[in-house]
Scaffold this motif. Sequence first.
Motif, mmCIF file in Angstrom:
data_model
loop_
_atom_site.group_PDB
_atom_site.id
_atom_site.type_symbol
_atom_site.label_atom_id
_atom_site.label_comp_id
_atom_site.label_asym_id
_atom_site.label_seq_id
_atom_site.Cartn_x
_atom_site.Cartn_y
_atom_site.Cartn_z
ATOM 1 N N ARG A 133 0.829 -1.197 0.000
ATOM 2 C CA ARG A 133 0.000 0.000 0.000
ATOM 3 C C ARG A 133 0.872 1.259 0.000
ATOM 4 O O ARG A 133 1.911 1.295 0.659
ATOM 5 N N PRO A 134 0.453 2.310 -0.704
ATOM 6 C CA PRO A 134 1.243 3.541 -0.739
ATOM 7 C C PRO A 134 1.072 4.359 0.538
ATOM 8 O O PRO A 134 0.077 4.220 1.260
ATOM 9 N N PRO B 12 10.010 -0.232 -1.559
ATOM 10 C CA PRO B 12 9.268 0.805 -2.284
ATOM 11 C C PRO B 12 10.170 1.942 -2.757
ATOM 12 O O PRO B 12 11.177 2.258 -2.135
ATOM 13 N N LEU C 213 4.067 7.962 -9.779
ATOM 14 C CA LEU C 213 3.131 7.090 -9.055
ATOM 15 C C LEU C 213 2.590 6.014 -10.001
ATOM 16 O O LEU C 213 2.493 4.839 -9.644
ATOM 17 N N ARG D 285 5.499 4.038 -4.830
ATOM 18 C CA ARG D 285 4.401 4.093 -3.861
ATOM 19 C C ARG D 285 4.796 4.671 -2.506
ATOM 20 O O ARG D 285 3.948 4.833 -1.630
#
Length: 276
Positions: free
Chosen positions: A14-15, A211, A226, A231
């Motif tokens: 998840r970002p 990430p 993005l 992320r």
Amino acid sequence: MKPNEIKTNLKAGRPVFGIMLSAIHGGRWTQMLASTTLDYVVIDWEHGFRSRDEIAAVVNAAKSAGLTAIVRVPDVDPVFVAMARDAAADGVLVPYCEDLDMVRACVSKLRLHPLKGEWFYKASTKGQFPSEKTQKYLENRNKDLLFVLGVESKPAVDKIEDLLNCGEIDGVFVGPNDMTTSLGIPDEVSNELYIRTVEDLVSVCDARGIPMMVHHQTMETSLKVLEIGARFVLHSSDANILRNAINSEMEQLRKAAVEKWGTVSDVRVEDRMDVV
């Protein structure tokens, strides 16, 4: 968001979302930061003009607002990493990494602080600790800290695998100005060579579950990276966003004033921003 929550979200794919604090000084910004939708901030000590006590004050303001406070240290030097930790930073962004030995020392300093001297050398190079109790103490004390590796040059890109092997890396940072300059295309962030470089870095890092963080200043360029897959989202800076918000709202008021009074004085805006 707390540092352990940042790590959990990133590991789950998840970002998370943050900005660079390049202008804010002192600790009076807690309420403003607390009323934003930010997850974290990066406090610029590399290009910013802050003393150690000012770094500590901004770290405290961010953490008091419930945000993770990452300090971009001035150089690839474990001394600066220790200083950031002494300011209670939740992590560090170490810029322009190329030298593998220095990167290893910086990662070790974050993971082993406040261990120093001979025992730091033994722990960081041989895995030897004064005792098992000391080892567990340091692991627990520093387990949530974030280390962000600055990959900002062609030499760093060429040795990315070796750099990622230097220790526990929580993110990889790209500064577009430094990277494009090193690639021979200064500030050409739409150049295919730069885009391909970012794509390749995202691919390598994603394969390791690490990430990417790419620091662009405009919504268009931030959305582009993005989309590529960065992320660990780092968009713009406090100074740039404030400038844009002022200009946007003043423009609305000027248009309304023209409708009412027919004219307003012209304002010539000179772009003096130099956010790196």
